[in-house]
Design a protein around this motif. Structure first.
Motif, PDB file in Angstrom:
ATOM      1  N   TYR A 116      43.566  45.584  33.665  1.00  0.00           N
ATOM      2  CA  TYR A 116      44.359  45.918  32.574  1.00  0.00           C
ATOM      3  C   TYR A 116      45.886  45.290  32.632  1.00  0.00           C
ATOM      4  O   TYR A 116      46.186  44.701  31.523  1.00  0.00           O
ATOM      5  N   LYS A 117      46.300  45.332  33.676  1.00  0.00           N
ATOM      6  CA  LYS A 117      48.067  44.969  33.698  1.00  0.00           C
ATOM      7  C   LYS A 117      47.794  43.341  33.518  1.00  0.00           C
ATOM      8  O   LYS A 117      48.635  42.733  32.848  1.00  0.00           O
ATOM      9  N   HIS A 118      46.735  42.613  34.238  1.00  0.00           N
ATOM     10  CA  HIS A 118      46.505  41.328  34.114  1.00  0.00           C
ATOM     11  C   HIS A 118      46.459  40.938  32.444  1.00  0.00           C
ATOM     12  O   HIS A 118      46.998  39.786  31.902  1.00  0.00           O
ATOM     13  N   ALA A 119      45.486  41.738  31.899  1.00  0.00           N
ATOM     14  CA  ALA A 119      45.289  41.385  30.435  1.00  0.00           C
ATOM     15  C   ALA A 119      46.298  41.695  29.600  1.00  0.00           C
ATOM     16  O   ALA A 119      46.727  40.901  28.710  1.00  0.00           O
ATOM     17  N   ALA A 120      47.284  42.651  29.953  1.00  0.00           N
ATOM     18  CA  ALA A 120      48.212  42.796  29.060  1.00  0.00           C
ATOM     19  C   ALA A 120      49.359  41.735  29.407  1.00  0.00           C
ATOM     20  O   ALA A 120      50.122  41.085  28.135  1.00  0.00           O
ATOM     21  N   GLU A 121      49.590  41.364  30.507  1.00  0.00           N
ATOM     22  CA  GLU A 121      50.498  40.148  30.792  1.00  0.00           C
ATOM     23  C   GLU A 121      50.190  38.855  29.946  1.00  0.00           C
ATOM     24  O   GLU A 121      50.764  38.128  29.659  1.00  0.00           O
TER      25      GLU A 121
ATOM     26  N   VAL B 278      40.189  41.989  29.587  1.00  0.00           N
ATOM     27  CA  VAL B 278      40.085  42.659  31.013  1.00  0.00           C
ATOM     28  C   VAL B 278      39.154  42.273  32.146  1.00  0.00           C
ATOM     29  O   VAL B 278      39.564  41.938  33.262  1.00  0.00           O
ATOM     30  N   ARG B 279      38.105  41.954  31.555  1.00  0.00           N
ATOM     31  CA  ARG B 279      37.001  41.273  32.276  1.00  0.00           C
ATOM     32  C   ARG B 279      37.453  40.040  32.912  1.00  0.00           C
ATOM     33  O   ARG B 279      37.371  39.581  33.989  1.00  0.00           O
ATOM     34  N   GLY B 280      37.914  39.222  31.931  1.00  0.00           N
ATOM     35  CA  GLY B 280      38.390  37.731  32.377  1.00  0.00           C
ATOM     36  C   GLY B 280      39.422  37.687  33.430  1.00  0.00           C
ATOM     37  O   GLY B 280      39.515  36.815  34.175  1.00  0.00           O
ATOM     38  N   THR B 281      40.388  38.717  33.348  1.00  0.00           N
ATOM     39  CA  THR B 281      41.477  38.506  33.983  1.00  0.00           C
ATOM     40  C   THR B 281      41.521  39.471  35.028  1.00  0.00           C
ATOM     41  O   THR B 281      42.320  39.348  36.175  1.00  0.00           O
TER      42      THR B 281
END
Length: 223
Positions: A83-88, A77-80
């Motif tokens: 939450y949405k980008h992390a899931a993708e 999550v922190r890196g992207t």
């Protein structure tokens, strides 16, 4: 991420502070993996771990592996950035809800995470403890341990608190008295505590509470 309870964690995101402590995880401490949200390679590794965690390849009932999965979720999550980008980034089969829930577990205070790593609090219960914030997290965690609460109980209490019920009242509805704990003391300490309480005309709990309040003011270990 503004809709989430504030994080009580002060150690770097993804750092295996608890998982790498041999006093908690024994020989498995050497296997602890850390994740750096500022390192692209580490973020890629976190995405792989999250995908395997979410799709059931790793974790199961292994509380240490589940904490590793939670750390990977938080770092991803922190890196992207969301939450949405992390899931993708994690790929098919990984939902925003899954990542949000487990990232919150990684953001719990260390004192609570230590009990998760020891197996005293099921990781599935920790997900619900993380739904509430601040002092309520501690009261719900300690209530789960001292009151023998089930995961279902913890979930219900977290929901009641988020609906506006004071945590103390929610715990009492499940027959847990906040602040009540049974202690096994060395005999000499037991005699000294009872003697001190009698001489001060106070209960033993008041003596212990006063001593801990003085210690807590200077204790910043819970990160």
């Amino acid at each position: 991420m503004s809709d989430e309870p504030g994080s009580d964690r002060r150690s770097p995101v993804g750092e295996p502070v608890v998982r790498a402590d041999p006093e908690i995880t024994g020989d498995r401490a050497a296997e602890a993996i850390g994740f750096d949200p500022d390192d692209p390679d580490s973020v890629a590794e976190a995405a792989t771990v999250v995908h395997r965690f979410a799709t059931g390849d790793v974790g199961g009932d292994d509380h240490v592996l589940m904490l590793r999965g939670a750390a990977a979720c938080a770092a991803l999550v922190r890196g992207t950035g969301s939450y949405k980008h992390a899931a993708e980034r994690a790929g098919d089969g990984v939902s925003v809800s899954f990542i949000r829930k487990w990232a919150r577990v990684h953001d719990l205070p260390q004192a609570i995470r230590r009990h998760v790593a020891r197996g005293h609090i099921p990781p599935t219960a920790a997900k619900h403890i993380a739904r509430v914030g601040g002092r309520d997290r501690y009261l719900l965690a300690w209530g789960a341990i001292d009151g023998g609460l089930t995961v279902r109980d913890v979930r219900a209490i977290a929901s009641d608190v988020n609906d506006g019920t004071p945590i103390e009242a929610a715990l009492r509805e499940h027959d847990v008295v906040p602040g009540r704990i049974t202690l096994d003391l060395p005999i000499d300490a037991y005699v000294a505590l009872r003697r001190e309480a009698s001489m001060r005309n106070e209960g033993p709990g008041s003596i212990v509470g006063t001593a801990l309040e003085a210690t807590d003011r200077d204790d910043n270990r819970d990160a």
